[in-house]
Design an enzyme around this catalytic site. Structure first.
Site, short mmCIF file in Angstrom:
data_model
loop_
_atom_site.label_atom_id
_atom_site.label_comp_id
_atom_site.label_asym_id
_atom_site.label_seq_id
_atom_site.Cartn_x
_atom_site.Cartn_y
_atom_site.Cartn_z
N ASP A 75 0.94 -1.31 -0.09
CA ASP A 75 -0.13 0.00 -0.12
C ASP A 75 0.80 1.28 0.04
O ASP A 75 1.97 1.25 0.26
CB ASP A 75 -0.99 -0.03 1.17
N GLU A 134 -5.94 3.01 3.51
CA GLU A 134 -6.35 3.79 5.01
C GLU A 134 -7.75 4.00 4.90
O GLU A 134 -8.38 4.21 5.81
CB GLU A 134 -5.24 4.95 5.23
#
Length: 384
Positions: A75, A134
C-alpha cells in the site's frame, strides 16, 4: 539499474516519508515510484498504470518457466496526522504523515522488485502498488474495476504490514485471521421534538437511543461465540440543541470489528433486529447504515500460510514470531477473499510507539531484513 542496496533502499524510504499523500491523492508518490521502477531491467517487466485507478501501479515480471502468477501487494497512502518525530526527513506535507509505515512497505516491495528484475524468477511475479488502503477501500476498488484480469490475475497473493511491537526484521504470522474486519455504523433515530415540560406531546429520541445503546452492548456477550472475539464501539452520539427541548433526532456513530466475515454479518443482523425493535417500541423511525467497504477480515489461506510459516520457521536468518489476531482493520482482507494468500507482519522495532502515532519511527534495518526474508520465501515457493 542494479539490485537496490540497503543504503539505497533507506534513501528511497526517507524520500517517500517526506512526501506522504492521502488516499487516492498519491500523485507525487506514484510518480516517484514509477520513476524508480522504470529504471529497473525491463527485459521481462510489464508496467501498467490502470486508468480506473491512476495512482496504482502493476508490475508483472515474466517467469522463465511459469506455472503460476504470484502476487505481492504493497500500500502507498498515508494518514492525516501531524508528524512529531523531528526527524531530518520528516513529512513536508503539513498534516499528513506515513504514520502507518507504508513508506517501509513500499521500500521492501521495491527491494524485491529490483532483485527479481535482475534475477528472472521461475514463476510470474505480480507487484501491486495499491493506493487508498487507509480509506476508500483501494483493494476492493482495484478488484471491482477489473485490473486483475488476464495476465495480471494472481493465483496467490502475499502482503505485509509493519509492526512496531516486533523486533526489526522479525516476521510474524498465524493461520486463520490476522486482522479483524471492520464496519462503520451510523444510526439515525427520528421522532418528534417538543417542549421539555410536555413529553406526552413529543417522541424523545434520546431515551430511545439510550435504550438502543444498552441493548447493543449485549450483542457481543450474548450473540457471539465467547471463544471468538468481536467488538462494537459506539464512539459518537449527537442529539438536541438546548436543555429544555426534547430532541426529535439522535444520531449514533460507531464501528464493528470481527475476526471472520461470518461473525460480522451475524453482528450486522443483530443490529438490524435491535433497531427494528426500538422503532416499534418507541414508535419512531430508525435508520441503520452499515458500511464495510473493502475492510473484510484478513483470513489467511490455510495451505499457503502453513507453507509460509514453515519456511520462515526453518530459515535460521529469520526471527519468526507466532502472532495473535489484531482488531485493527486492513483492506487486503477483501483481496484475500478473492484470491488465496497470506498476510504477515514485518517487525520494525519501535515498541514505544504504535501504528497511526505521530511519533512512529521504524528501525530502518527492518527494510533489508524484510527484503531478504521475503525474497528467500518467494524463491523457495517457486521451487528454484
Amino acid at each position: 539499474m542494479a539490485v537496490l542496496t540497503e543504503s539505497e533502499l533507506i534513501q528511497i524510504r526517507r524520500h517517500l516519508h517526506e512526501i506522504p499523500e492521502l488516499a487516492l491523492q498519491e500523485k507525487e508518490t506514484h510518480d516517484y515510484l514509477l520513476k524508480i521502477i522504470k529504471g529497473f531491467n525491463s527485459e521481462f517487466l510489464t508496467i501498467k498504470v490502470p486508468e480506473e485507478l491512476p495512482t496504482a501501479i502493476l508490475v508483472l515480471i515474466k517467469g522463465s518457466n511459469p506455472q503460476r502468477t504470484i502476487g505481492y501487494r504493497t500500500d502507498i497512502d498515508a494518514l492525516p496526522v501531524e508528524e512529531k518525530t523531528n526527524l531530518p526527513f520528516s513529512s513536508t506535507h503539513p498534516g499528513i504523515m506515513h504514520a502507518c509505515g507504508h513508506d517501509i512497505h513500499m521500500s521492501v516491495a521495491l527491494g524485491l522488485l529490483s532483485y527479481f528484475s535482475e534475477n528472472q524468477p521461475k514463476d510470474n511475479l505480480l507487484f501491486f502498488f495499491q493506493p487508498a488502503e487507509e480509506s476508500e477501500s483501494g483493494g476492493k476498488k482495484a478488484y471491482e474495476d477489473g485490473i486483475f484480469e488476464g495476465k495480471f490475475r494472481p493465483d496467490e497473493f502475499y502482503g505485509l504490514h509493519d509492526n512496531p511491537e516486533l523486533p526489526a526484521g522479525a516476521i510474524g504470522c498465524r493461520e486463520g485471521t490476522l486482522f479483524a474486519g471492520t464496519t462503520e455504523v451510523n444510526i439515525d433515530l427520528i421522532g418528534k421534538g417538543g417542549h421539555a415540560a410536555f413529553p406526552q406531546n413529543a417522541n424523545d429520541t434520546v431515551v430511545a437511543a439510550a435504550s438502543l445503546i444498552m441493548q447493543i452492548q449485549t450483542v457481543i456477550s450474548r450473540s457471539i461465540d465467547p471463544i471468538q472475539s468481536g467488538v462494537i464501539t459506539l464512539g459518537k452520539v449527537r442529539a438536541g440543541t438546548i436543555r429544555n427541548v426534547i430532541a426529535g433526532q439522535t444520531r449514533i456513530e460507531g464501528t464493528i470489528r470481527g475476526l471472520t466475515q461470518k461473525m460480522i454479518l451475524q453482528i450486522d443482523q443483530r443490529l438490524q433486529d435491535l433497531c427494528e425493535g426500538i422503532a416499534r417500541s418507541y414508535n419512531m423511525k430508525v435508520n441503520l447504515e452499515l458500511n464495510q467497504g473493502g475492510y473484510w477480515p484478513v483470513e489467511n489461506n490455510p495451505e499457503l500460510t502453513k507453507n509460509f510459516i514453515s519456511y520462515m520457521k526453518n530459515n535460521p536468518e529469520v526471527d519468526f514470531v507466532e502472532t495473535k489476531p489484531k482488531m485493527t482493520g486492513e483492506d487486503f482482507g477483501f483481496l484475500l477473499a478473492k484470491f488465496p494468500g497470506t498476510m504477515f507482519w514485518l517487525g520494525v522495532g519501535d515498541p514505544d510507539s504504535q501504528l497511526h502515532s505521530a511519533n512512529l519511527n521504524p528501525d530502518e534495518k527492518s527494510i533489508i531484513r524484510g527484503v531478504n526474508a521475503i525474497k528467500g520465501f518467494l524463491i523457495n515457493r517457486m521451487g528454484i
